[in-house]
Design an enzyme around this catalytic site. Structure first.
Site, PDB file in Angstrom:
ATOM      1  N   LYS A 110     -17.944  93.828   7.599  1.00 58.52           N
ATOM      2  CA  LYS A 110     -19.162  94.160   6.846  1.00 58.52           C
ATOM      3  C   LYS A 110     -19.158  93.446   5.497  1.00 58.52           C
ATOM      4  O   LYS A 110     -20.187  92.919   5.055  1.00 58.52           O
ATOM      5  CB  LYS A 110     -19.286  95.683   6.677  1.00 58.52           C
ATOM      6  CG  LYS A 110     -19.679  96.370   7.975  1.00 58.52           C
ATOM      7  CD  LYS A 110     -19.512  97.885   7.976  1.00 58.52           C
ATOM      8  CE  LYS A 110     -19.806  98.411   9.375  1.00 58.52           C
ATOM      9  NZ  LYS A 110     -19.526  99.853   9.555  1.00 58.52           N
ATOM     10  N   GLN A 164     -17.699 104.694   6.182  1.00 54.36           N
ATOM     11  CA  GLN A 164     -17.201 104.375   7.525  1.00 54.36           C
ATOM     12  C   GLN A 164     -16.678 105.640   8.209  1.00 54.36           C
ATOM     13  O   GLN A 164     -15.881 106.383   7.644  1.00 54.36           O
ATOM     14  CB  GLN A 164     -16.095 103.317   7.423  1.00 54.36           C
ATOM     15  CG  GLN A 164     -15.597 102.778   8.752  1.00 54.36           C
ATOM     16  CD  GLN A 164     -16.630 101.954   9.502  1.00 54.36           C
ATOM     17  OE1 GLN A 164     -17.525 101.341   8.917  1.00 54.36           O
ATOM     18  NE2 GLN A 164     -16.538 101.944  10.816  1.00 54.36           N
ATOM     19  N   ASP A 182     -27.155 103.428   7.230  1.00 55.33           N
ATOM     20  CA  ASP A 182     -26.731 103.778   8.591  1.00 55.33           C
ATOM     21  C   ASP A 182     -27.833 104.518   9.350  1.00 55.33           C
ATOM     22  O   ASP A 182     -27.761 104.650  10.575  1.00 55.33           O
ATOM     23  CB  ASP A 182     -25.515 104.722   8.528  1.00 55.33           C
ATOM     24  CG  ASP A 182     -24.191 104.017   8.747  1.00 55.33           C
ATOM     25  OD1 ASP A 182     -24.167 103.057   9.534  1.00 55.33           O
ATOM     26  OD2 ASP A 182     -23.192 104.430   8.133  1.00 55.33           O
TER      27      ASP A 182
HETATM   28  N1  GUN Z   1     -18.078 104.039  12.830  1.00 58.03           N
HETATM   29  C1  GUN Z   1     -18.385 103.455  14.020  1.00 58.03           C
HETATM   30  N2  GUN Z   1     -19.633 102.962  13.983  1.00 58.03           N
HETATM   31  C2  GUN Z   1     -20.124 103.232  12.759  1.00 58.03           C
HETATM   32  C3  GUN Z   1     -21.381 102.961  12.123  1.00 58.03           C
HETATM   33  O1  GUN Z   1     -22.305 102.387  12.680  1.00 58.03           O
HETATM   34  N3  GUN Z   1     -21.474 103.403  10.839  1.00 58.03           N
HETATM   35  C4  GUN Z   1     -20.482 104.071  10.210  1.00 58.03           C
HETATM   36  N4  GUN Z   1     -20.690 104.474   8.969  1.00 58.03           N
HETATM   37  N5  GUN Z   1     -19.327 104.337  10.775  1.00 58.03           N
HETATM   38  C5  GUN Z   1     -19.148 103.917  12.035  1.00 58.03           C
END
Ligand code: GUN
Length: 283
Positions: free
Chosen positions: A51, A95, A118
């Site tokens: 990211k 996350q 998200d």
């Molecule tokens: N963990 C696995 N996929 C995601 C996601 O799309 N966003 C976040 N914040 N955590 C994750």
């Protein structure tokens, strides 16, 4: 059968985001993303690094908060409160999963919905349900882009989603519905799962079990999208679909890795760009 190249589609989305980011910068606005990671889960660390790299590629400002596993809920909440007020930060991503002593729902609810890139906050989930939203959930939105890249028209088609998580299964079904598919959601309690999946023109697997979808579960000529990210018996990365056996039955299929994964990150970049525009009243 054609393999859908998630990396190529993802790159095209990022290039478009970068172009729009450059236009924003010319107006004095730089999109900013804050990524929070708690603890040292290796998979999460890889996702977070990817990211950050995508932010760089798109020309965004980014901040990473790598907090120790012992972080308290109060400390995490205080960080979210601070980022909610920080004008340099347009998007906040925490996350998941969090260490078990922390409550992910509390964090999700605390993030300002305008910075919730998200799209996990109940306000944004509700907006998606109604079809009137700013942010799309990253993984389902990425899947829709991949389907679009095949040229297959979703309208009127039968779509089956395996999995009912809040992150993928449920919003995935909603986006397919918005695209006028006839949608069925299946899960671990579904009776005769194979009978249902065999009716799918578009099959989306989001179960979290290695090679769960076998050739006998797939209709000839289906579009198969694999959201899974698992390790097989040899520790090798694999999806929820038994790719080698299923591929010859499909019209299109996504590989793992190189399918849905890269798309999720591109959609996060798009959401961050959108957040920056909205917060600065730029169309
Ligand atoms: N963990 C696995 N996929 C995601 C996601 O799309 N966003 C976040 N914040 N955590 C994750």
């Amino acid at each position: 059968m054609q393999i859908i190249d998630g990396k190529a589609v993802s790159k095209a989305v990022k290039e478009q985001v970068k172009k729009e980011c450059d236009e924003l910068k010319a107006k004095g606005v730089t999109p900013g993303l804050a990524v929070i990671i708690v603890g040292d889960d290796p998979a999460s660390q890889v996702y977070v690094r990817n990211k950050e790299r995508a932010c760089e590629e798109c020309g965004f400002y980014s901040e990473k908060y790598a907090l120790p596993a012992e972080t308290t809920q109060d400390e995490l909440n205080a960080l979210v409160d601070r980022l909610n007020k920080d004008e340099k930060i347009n998007g906040i991503l925490c996350q998941l999963p969090l260490p078990s002593h922390l409550d992910d729902k509390e964090v999700i609810n605390r993030i300002d919905p305008k910075k919730d890139v998200d799209a996990f906050h109940p306000e944004n989930v509700g907006a998606i349900m109604i079809g009137d939203y700013n942010f799309l959930p990253c993984t389902p939105a990425g899947v829709m882009e991949l389907i679009k890249s095949t040229g297959v028209d979703v309208s009127g088609k039968k779509a089956v989603v395996i999995g009912r998580s809040n992150i993928v299964g449920k919003p995935m079904a909603m986006l397919l519905l918005h695209a006028n598919a006839t949608v069925e959601i299946t899960h671990s309690r579904t009776v005769d799962l194979k009978e249902v999946t065999k009716t799918a023109d578009i099959l989306v697997a989001a179960i979290g079990r290695a090679k769960f979808v076998t050739a006998d579960m797939v209709k000839d000529g289906a579009v198969v999208i694999d959201v899974g990210m698992n390790r097989d018996e040899n520790g090798k990365l694999c999806g929820d679909v038994d790719f080698e056996n299923v591929k010859d039955k499909c019209s299109f299929i996504t590989p793992v890795p190189g399918g849905v994964g890269p798309m999720t990150i591109s959609m996060l970049m798009r959401n961050t760009l959108t957040a920056a525009k909205i917060q600065n009243n730029i169309k």
